[in-house]
Scaffold this motif. Structure first.
Motif, PDB file in Angstrom:
ATOM      1  N   UNK A  68      -8.405   2.243   0.510  1.00 33.01           N
ATOM      2  CA  UNK A  68      -9.203   2.147   2.019  1.00 33.01           C
ATOM      3  C   UNK A  68      -8.566   1.534   3.148  1.00 33.01           C
ATOM      4  N   UNK A  69      -9.374   1.393   3.978  1.00 31.91           N
ATOM      5  CA  UNK A  69      -8.664   0.873   5.553  1.00 31.91           C
ATOM      6  C   UNK A  69      -7.159  -0.390   5.495  1.00 31.91           C
ATOM      7  N   UNK A  70      -8.031  -1.536   5.027  1.00 31.15           N
ATOM      8  CA  UNK A  70      -7.904  -2.771   4.536  1.00 31.15           C
ATOM      9  C   UNK A  70      -5.946  -2.187   3.775  1.00 31.15           C
ATOM     10  N   UNK A  71      -6.217  -1.784   2.587  1.00 30.22           N
ATOM     11  CA  UNK A  71      -5.042  -1.388   1.863  1.00 30.22           C
ATOM     12  C   UNK A  71      -4.089  -1.154   2.223  1.00 30.22           C
ATOM     13  N   UNK A  72      -5.172   0.255   3.176  1.00 31.52           N
ATOM     14  CA  UNK A  72      -3.772   1.743   3.635  1.00 31.52           C
ATOM     15  C   UNK A  72      -3.473   0.347   4.979  1.00 31.52           C
ATOM     16  N   UNK A  73      -3.681  -0.299   5.509  1.00 29.06           N
ATOM     17  CA  UNK A  73      -3.055  -0.680   6.855  1.00 29.06           C
ATOM     18  C   UNK A  73      -1.564  -1.529   6.385  1.00 29.06           C
ATOM     19  N   UNK A  74      -2.237  -2.468   4.985  1.00 30.06           N
ATOM     20  CA  UNK A  74      -1.490  -3.617   4.819  1.00 30.06           C
ATOM     21  C   UNK A  74      -0.480  -2.757   4.026  1.00 30.06           C
ATOM     22  N   UNK A  75      -0.679  -1.364   3.928  1.00 31.68           N
ATOM     23  CA  UNK A  75       0.854  -0.369   3.106  1.00 31.68           C
ATOM     24  C   UNK A  75       1.432  -0.324   3.626  1.00 31.68           C
ATOM     25  N   UNK A  76       0.860   0.185   5.665  1.00 33.52           N
ATOM     26  CA  UNK A  76       1.587   1.132   6.333  1.00 33.52           C
ATOM     27  C   UNK A  76       2.832   0.184   6.694  1.00 33.52           C
ATOM     28  N   UNK A  77       2.184  -1.299   6.568  1.00 35.01           N
ATOM     29  CA  UNK A  77       2.861  -1.704   7.626  1.00 35.01           C
ATOM     30  C   UNK A  77       3.841  -2.845   7.035  1.00 35.01           C
ATOM     31  N   UNK A  78       3.398  -3.101   6.065  1.00 33.51           N
ATOM     32  CA  UNK A  78       4.309  -4.363   5.741  1.00 33.51           C
ATOM     33  C   UNK A  78       5.535  -3.227   4.367  1.00 33.51           C
ATOM     34  N   UNK A  79       4.854  -2.515   4.287  1.00 38.59           N
ATOM     35  CA  UNK A  79       5.562  -1.020   3.605  1.00 38.59           C
ATOM     36  C   UNK A  79       6.463  -0.862   3.725  1.00 38.59           C
ATOM     37  N   UNK A  80       6.673  -0.682   5.016  1.00 36.95           N
ATOM     38  CA  UNK A  80       7.576   0.336   6.740  1.00 36.95           C
ATOM     39  C   UNK A  80       7.916  -1.056   7.000  1.00 36.95           C
ATOM     40  N   UNK A  81       7.398  -1.870   7.408  1.00 33.39           N
ATOM     41  CA  UNK A  81       8.652  -3.522   8.095  1.00 33.39           C
ATOM     42  C   UNK A  81      10.202  -3.783   6.484  1.00 33.39           C
ATOM     43  N   UNK A  82       9.418  -4.113   5.547  1.00 32.81           N
ATOM     44  CA  UNK A  82       9.776  -4.908   4.234  1.00 32.81           C
ATOM     45  C   UNK A  82      10.967  -3.388   3.846  1.00 32.81           C
ATOM     46  N   UNK A  83      10.944  -1.810   4.096  1.00 31.28           N
ATOM     47  CA  UNK A  83      11.641  -0.443   3.937  1.00 31.28           C
ATOM     48  C   UNK A  83      12.580  -0.546   4.727  1.00 31.28           C
TER      49      UNK A  83
END
Length: 379
Positions: A68-83
């Motif tokens: 859903x939205x919460x996981x998607x937003x977390x994956x997008x922001x944290x995932x991009x930030x860390x990558x």
């Protein structure tokens, strides 16, 4: 019953539930299993991914299924930030994002990232010029929602995408949870690198969603395990849920194409009716999303008003569904108008394609009656 709380969640289409039951009953195998039942489940998952990609006009490989939205937003922001932390640790967002973005950014601040929160005007809109001024050589991500979940402001996503073409090192994430099926969004032309949608906001099932990840963009996973979803989301896939999501998205986009302005007409009816009521302040911009109207009645508690309407089997909400039980103050309305009393008395109406004009008329009448009743009690 009149259900005007569709921004919190929508009622699943009957066809969606039928799909979920069919797949759960007849194709319940694990898509990672080697046997035939697993292969059938895997084929259904591949088919659902292809259908969603076609509907969003992107590549199948760019679709990552989520909860859903919460996981998607977390994956997008944290995932991009860390990558992309090697490029820099500066992120830009706004003061009126969904909690799943604001809280994610707060957690990144604790890791040493710097977050710039853009202010908004009284229409809830960010300034593209202010965003331009905020961009730096160490900026790695801009995250801005397309449609605000509380007041329905439609952000200038296309203009922001054009601006960011001049900053190729900066990724662009759009939370499109409230916009999908209501506001068109061209992911490819808009220079959008990451985009979040949630199934239960367009008559799919809770616990299903999509994160679009443009081909070539790296995202670090939030958790590790069996390397499902192209190693981005380990865990056995919710095949039935994702098949149901694909069907819900197709049906919603069809209804959107057939709407012929009805949703906007209902909004205009509500907007004008509320605007004519003494003591009511409308928080939504005049030209906002066609399904959201947000208003305040300063001096009256939102919860009291909501429960009074519930007695008439009319269902509205206060602030975002994710925060309505935790607090009564809307940070979004406070950021727009800088008025504490106004932000403490927020009520949101949110419609969908299944709602009718007569429902809006009934709701307006009951809002007026309830308002008069509560005003008499307060005198």
């Amino acid at each position: 019953m009149i259900y005007f709380d569709n921004s919190a969640t929508t009622k699943p289409y009957p066809e969606v539930i039928d799909s979920f039951i069919k797949v759960s009953t007849d194709y319940f195998g694990n898509p990672s299993s080697l046997h035939g039942l697993g292969a059938k489940a895997e084929n259904l998952l591949t088919q659902a991914r292809r259908q969603v990609a076609e509907l969003l006009q992107v590549k199948s490989m760019e679709i990552c299924f989520t909860s859903g939205g919460t996981e998607g937003n977390n994956l997008a922001i944290k995932g991009a930030a860390h990558a992309y932390s090697g490029r820099g640790k500066h992120i830009i967002t706004t003061v009126m994002e969904h909690a799943s973005i604001k809280e994610t950014c707060k957690s990144l601040e604790e890791e040493g990232y710097e977050i710039t929160y853009l202010q908004v005007d009284s229409d809830g809109l960010v300034s593209v010029e202010e965003l331009k001024k905020a961009l730096r050589t160490d900026t790695i991500l801009v995250s801005i929602m397309s449609v605000n979940n509380e007041v329905g402001s439609i952000q200038p996503i296309a203009e922001i995408g054009q601006l960011l073409k001049e900053w190729p090192q900066v990724l662009f994430h759009v939370d499109h949870v409230q916009g999908i099926g209501k506001i068109p969004l061209d992911l490819t032309a808009g220079k959008i690198d990451l985009c979040t949608i949630s199934g239960h906001k367009f008559h799919g099932l809770k616990g299903t969603g999509v994160l679009y990840i443009r081909d070539g963009i790296r995202v670090s996973p939030l958790f590790t395990g069996g390397n499902q979803e192209a190693r981005l989301r380990s865990g056995t896939e919710n095949v039935a849920g994702f098949v149901a999501l694909a069907k819900a998205l197709r049906l919603t986009l069809q209804k959107s194409a057939q709407d012929d302005g009805k949703l906007t007409e209902i909004r205009e009816m509500l907007f004008q009716g509320l605007n004519d009521m003494q003591g009511v302040k409308i928080n939504s911009p005049k030209h906002g999303a066609p399904h959201i109207i947000n208003f305040s009645i300063p001096g009256i508690k939102s919860e009291v008003f909501i429960h009074s309407l519930e007695e008439k089997e009319i269902y509205l909400s206060t602030t975002s569904a994710c925060s309505s039980k935790k607090k009564s103050v809307s940070d979004t309305v406070l950021a727009m108008f800088h008025d504490q009393r106004r932000a403490e008395s927020v009520i949101r109406i949110s419609t969908s394609y299944g709602n009718e004009h007569y429902e809006a008329e009934l709701v307006l009448r009951e809002i007026k009656n309830t308002l008069l009743k509560l005003q008499k009690v307060m005198r």
